[in-house]
Design an enzyme around this catalytic site. Structure first.
Site, PDB file in Angstrom:
ATOM      1  N   ASN A   9       0.613  -3.460  13.898  1.00  0.00           N
ATOM      2  CA  ASN A   9       1.016  -4.480  14.858  1.00  0.00           C
ATOM      3  C   ASN A   9       0.105  -5.681  14.640  1.00  0.00           C
ATOM      4  O   ASN A   9      -1.050  -5.675  15.057  1.00  0.00           O
ATOM      5  CB  ASN A   9       0.867  -3.915  16.281  1.00  0.00           C
ATOM      6  N   LYS A  11       0.241  -8.569  15.874  1.00  0.00           N
ATOM      7  CA  LYS A  11       0.077  -9.439  17.046  1.00  0.00           C
ATOM      8  C   LYS A  11       0.214 -10.914  16.613  1.00  0.00           C
ATOM      9  O   LYS A  11       0.993 -11.208  15.713  1.00  0.00           O
ATOM     10  CB  LYS A  11      -1.248  -9.146  17.756  1.00  0.00           C
ATOM     11  N   HIS A  94       4.435  -3.177  24.982  1.00  0.00           N
ATOM     12  CA  HIS A  94       3.012  -3.219  24.607  1.00  0.00           C
ATOM     13  C   HIS A  94       2.185  -3.666  25.821  1.00  0.00           C
ATOM     14  O   HIS A  94       2.622  -4.516  26.598  1.00  0.00           O
ATOM     15  CB  HIS A  94       2.794  -4.161  23.424  1.00  0.00           C
ATOM     16  N   GLU A  96      -0.171  -5.642  26.127  1.00  0.00           N
ATOM     17  CA  GLU A  96      -0.404  -7.090  26.227  1.00  0.00           C
ATOM     18  C   GLU A  96       0.812  -7.798  26.815  1.00  0.00           C
ATOM     19  O   GLU A  96       0.686  -8.768  27.554  1.00  0.00           O
ATOM     20  CB  GLU A  96      -0.777  -7.654  24.843  1.00  0.00           C
ATOM     21  N   GLU A 166      -0.886   4.285  24.190  1.00  0.00           N
ATOM     22  CA  GLU A 166      -2.008   3.390  23.915  1.00  0.00           C
ATOM     23  C   GLU A 166      -2.811   3.179  25.197  1.00  0.00           C
ATOM     24  O   GLU A 166      -2.448   2.329  26.016  1.00  0.00           O
ATOM     25  CB  GLU A 166      -1.504   2.033  23.414  1.00  0.00           C
ATOM     26  N   GLY A 172      -8.284  -2.763  21.031  1.00  0.00           N
ATOM     27  CA  GLY A 172      -9.076  -3.912  20.598  1.00  0.00           C
ATOM     28  C   GLY A 172     -10.507  -3.868  21.102  1.00  0.00           C
ATOM     29  O   GLY A 172     -11.241  -4.842  20.998  1.00  0.00           O
ATOM     30  N   SER A 212      -7.800   1.103  18.751  1.00  0.00           N
ATOM     31  CA  SER A 212      -8.996   1.143  17.894  1.00  0.00           C
ATOM     32  C   SER A 212      -8.974   2.241  16.837  1.00  0.00           C
ATOM     33  O   SER A 212     -10.005   2.843  16.532  1.00  0.00           O
ATOM     34  CB  SER A 212     -10.274   1.244  18.744  1.00  0.00           C
TER      35      SER A 212
END
Ligand code: PGA
Length: 249
Positions: A9, A11, A94, A96, A166, A172, A212
């Protein structure tokens, strides 16, 4: 048997020439394994990415899409825009998108319906926040994200679904869930799918871990029986790291 998948991904990273270079690097250097490799790259490069990977086993995915068929939605991208350029996979939900763009379970349920209507494969993301885990509420949070955003689908649609657990606190941050924490949650998820849709669906659905994942921890996480691969952010932006992760399966 269910598939192993490693999905990158990207991003909101890379300019056009960097994107082309990385796709070419991945295409030529990708370890030849049975693991399916998916690249979820920014919208402006999707058509080019499809062209560059034609004839290879790499699949190209979008990172998001709108739930409507089309119309007055300035700045948005519809399912048929994606499928008409050969993109048949989309990441939905996701963390985010949920956090910064206020995507709710109800909205995601609509997006899932639209994607399935267009026979797209959905990589459906979900996962608890740090506070949920500290409060020992992580199983509940995950259960409700799945029930409210995804479990309305028909049994036959599960062939188009990939799950991606996730934990938000691991995305991250450099802090990954331990292989045991990942396995515990993945087993819970598979059990839940089994309860609602039956054993065949549960045994066949691919459940990815994301948060991660790096070349040095991938192997241990992927060795767990209910972890079928990974959704990779940061480490998918560098070909050698990404190959190291693919080799971890
Ligand atoms: P990360 O991102 O690997 O950089 O933690 C994972 C993701 O957001 O899918």
């Amino acid at each position: 048997m269910r598939k192993n998948i490693v999905a990158g991904n990207w991003k909101m990273n890379k300019d056009y020439s960097q994107a082309v270079a990385l796709i070419n690097e991945i295409k030529t250097g990708k370890p030849s394994t049975a693991t399916e490799v998916i690249l979820a790259i920014p919208f402006p490069y999707l058509a080019k990415a499809v062209e560059l990977t034609e004839g290879s086993s790499i699949k190209i995915a979008a990172q998001n899409m709108h739930q409507a068929e089309g119309g007055a939605f300035t700045g948005e991208v519809a399912a048929n825009m994606l499928t008409s350029i050969g993109v048949n996979t989309v990441i939905l939900g996701h963390s985010e998108r949920r956090a910064y763009f206020h995507e709710t379970d109800a909205l995601l349920a609509n997006k899932v319906d639209t994607a399935l209507k267009h026979d797209m494969t959905v990589i459906f993301c979900f996962g608890e926040e740090l506070k949920d885990r500290q409060d020992n509420n992580h199983f509940n949070v995950v259960e409700y994200q799945l029930r409210d955003g995804l479990f309305h689908i028909e049994k036959e649609n599960w062939k188009n679904i990939v799950l991606a657990y996730e934990p938000v606190w691991a995305i991250g941050t450099g802090e990954t869930a331990s292989p045991e924490q990942a396995q515990e949650m993945h087993a819970f998820i598979r059990n839940l799918v089994d309860k609602v849709f039956g054993n065949e669906v549960a045994e066949n659905v691919t459940i990815l871990y994301g948060g991660s994942v790096k070349p040095d921890n991938a192997k241990e996480i992927f060795s767990k029986p209910d972890v079928d691969g990974g959704l990779i952010g940061g480490a998918s932006l560098q070909a050698n790291d990404f190959f190291g992760i693919i080799n971890g399966i």
